[in-house]
Design a protein around this motif. Structure first.
Motif, short mmCIF file in Angstrom:
data_model
loop_
_atom_site.label_atom_id
_atom_site.label_comp_id
_atom_site.label_asym_id
_atom_site.label_seq_id
_atom_site.Cartn_x
_atom_site.Cartn_y
_atom_site.Cartn_z
N PRO A 154 0.84 -1.20 0.00
CA PRO A 154 0.00 0.00 0.00
C PRO A 154 0.88 1.25 0.00
O PRO A 154 1.94 1.28 0.63
N LYS A 155 0.46 2.27 -0.70
CA LYS A 155 1.24 3.51 -0.74
C LYS A 155 1.43 4.10 0.65
O LYS A 155 2.52 4.61 0.98
N THR A 156 0.39 4.02 1.48
CA THR A 156 0.48 4.60 2.81
C THR A 156 1.55 3.91 3.66
O THR A 156 2.25 4.57 4.43
N TYR A 185 -0.36 0.43 -4.33
CA TYR A 185 -1.81 0.52 -4.50
C TYR A 185 -2.47 1.11 -3.26
O TYR A 185 -1.83 1.28 -2.21
N SER A 186 -3.74 1.40 -3.40
CA SER A 186 -4.59 1.79 -2.27
C SER A 186 -5.72 0.78 -2.16
O SER A 186 -6.18 0.24 -3.18
N ALA A 201 -6.93 -4.42 2.89
CA ALA A 201 -6.55 -3.23 3.66
C ALA A 201 -7.16 -3.29 5.05
O ALA A 201 -8.38 -3.41 5.20
N GLY A 208 -0.67 1.67 6.74
CA GLY A 208 -0.98 0.84 5.59
C GLY A 208 -1.00 -0.64 5.90
O GLY A 208 -0.70 -1.47 5.04
#
Length: 287
Positions: A154-156, A185-186, A201, A208
């Motif tokens: 995840p980008k976060t 990705y998100s 997620a 993330g």
């Protein structure tokens, strides 16, 4: 006669050593198992000796044990392999637990991750995808060994891992991922594009954080929790670390319960000693 006996003994020893070397080589470098249906391997990535369940909203009387297992998983799909989490560092093998204490957690490793994978015929170069539930040190200990795989993140979480101010000592085990081939990705991510292996997620423990859903032909649906939970009692007694109550964990857990019910899936809590004791370990597998 003594010379003949010694010669025979030497020949027998050479043959035994050659056989052992061949067996090791063929096991270590045979390549991942060829499969037509999904397999899931449970790997022993260490253990944590810990004595503060209160940090997770639980009293000592409420937990069966305050210690934790550290689990990693290999998923073998007809289209490739996925390593989920990399556990404690392999370099800790053979060291006493009291020599490696981090944030109150004493670490113990009895079997290197690399050796467990080699026993399955899997070299680091055979790993198609690497996914981390999150970037805490007990989940990324060997991440750099698998930086040749495509990193699914995840980008976060990626931003969190490489944000300014992270100490070099914390980055040390995963810093090669910064320049690794990545899919960023998100939300959720379908690893092989067929709905059988999905990174879910579950933010809160870290920004993330993600769990892994695996739909097996015989075992059915399984969700590998990551640190969505640490103890079984967190789930049964509705407890969590105080700081996570406002970071998204309550919402992530509620959404996961809905998903588990809808898909009729099991939840495997990787840090749970109860789970890990009963789990079928590699080289055996679930299918």
């Amino acid at each position: 006669m003594r010379r003949i006996y010694r010669l025979k003994l030497c020949l027998m020893l050479i043959a035994a050593l050659a056989t052992s070397a061949w067996a090791f080589a063929t096991t270590a470098w045979a390549g991942p198992p060829t499969v037509t249906t999904l397999r899931l391997y449970v790997l022993n990535c260490g253990g944590l000796i810990y004595n503060r369940p209160e940090d997770y909203g639980l009293s000592r009387e409420e937990v069966a044990t305050s210690n934790m297992a550290v689990s990693c998983y290999l998923i073998v799909h007809p289209k490739g392999t996925l390593l989920f989490d990399t556990g404690l560092e392999d370099r800790l093998v053979g060291q006493p637990f009291w020599a490696n204490v981090d944030e109150g957690y004493a670490q113990e490793v009895t079997a290197p991750l690399r050796a467990q994978l080699a026993a399955l015929g899997v070299a680091p170069s055979d790993i198609s995808y690497l996914a981390l539930s999150h970037s805490d040190w007990d989940h990324v200990g060997n991440a750099n060994d698998y930086a040749g795989a495509t990193w699914l993140t995840p980008k976060t979480e990626r931003d969190f891992m490489f944000r300014a101010g992270v100490m070099p000592e914390r980055r040390r085990t995963y810093d090669k991922l910064e320049h690794a081939k990545s899919i960023v990705y998100s939300g959720d991510h379908d690893v092989f594009g067929d709905g059988q292996v999905i990174l879910k997620a579950t933010p809160g423990h870290t920004p993330g954080h993600q769990s892994l859903y695996v739909r097996l032909a015989k075992t059915g649906g399984i969700v590998l929790s990551g640190d969505l939970y640490h103890y079984t009692e967190e789930r049964t007694l509705a407890r969590m670390p105080e700081e996570e109550k406002t970071r998204g964990t309550p919402e992530a857990r509620a959404a996961m319960e809905i998903f588990l019910k809808r898909t009729q899936s099991q939840l495997w809590i990787g840090h749970s000693i109860e789970f890990f004791t009963k789990a079928r370990k590699a080289p055996d597998w679930y299918e």
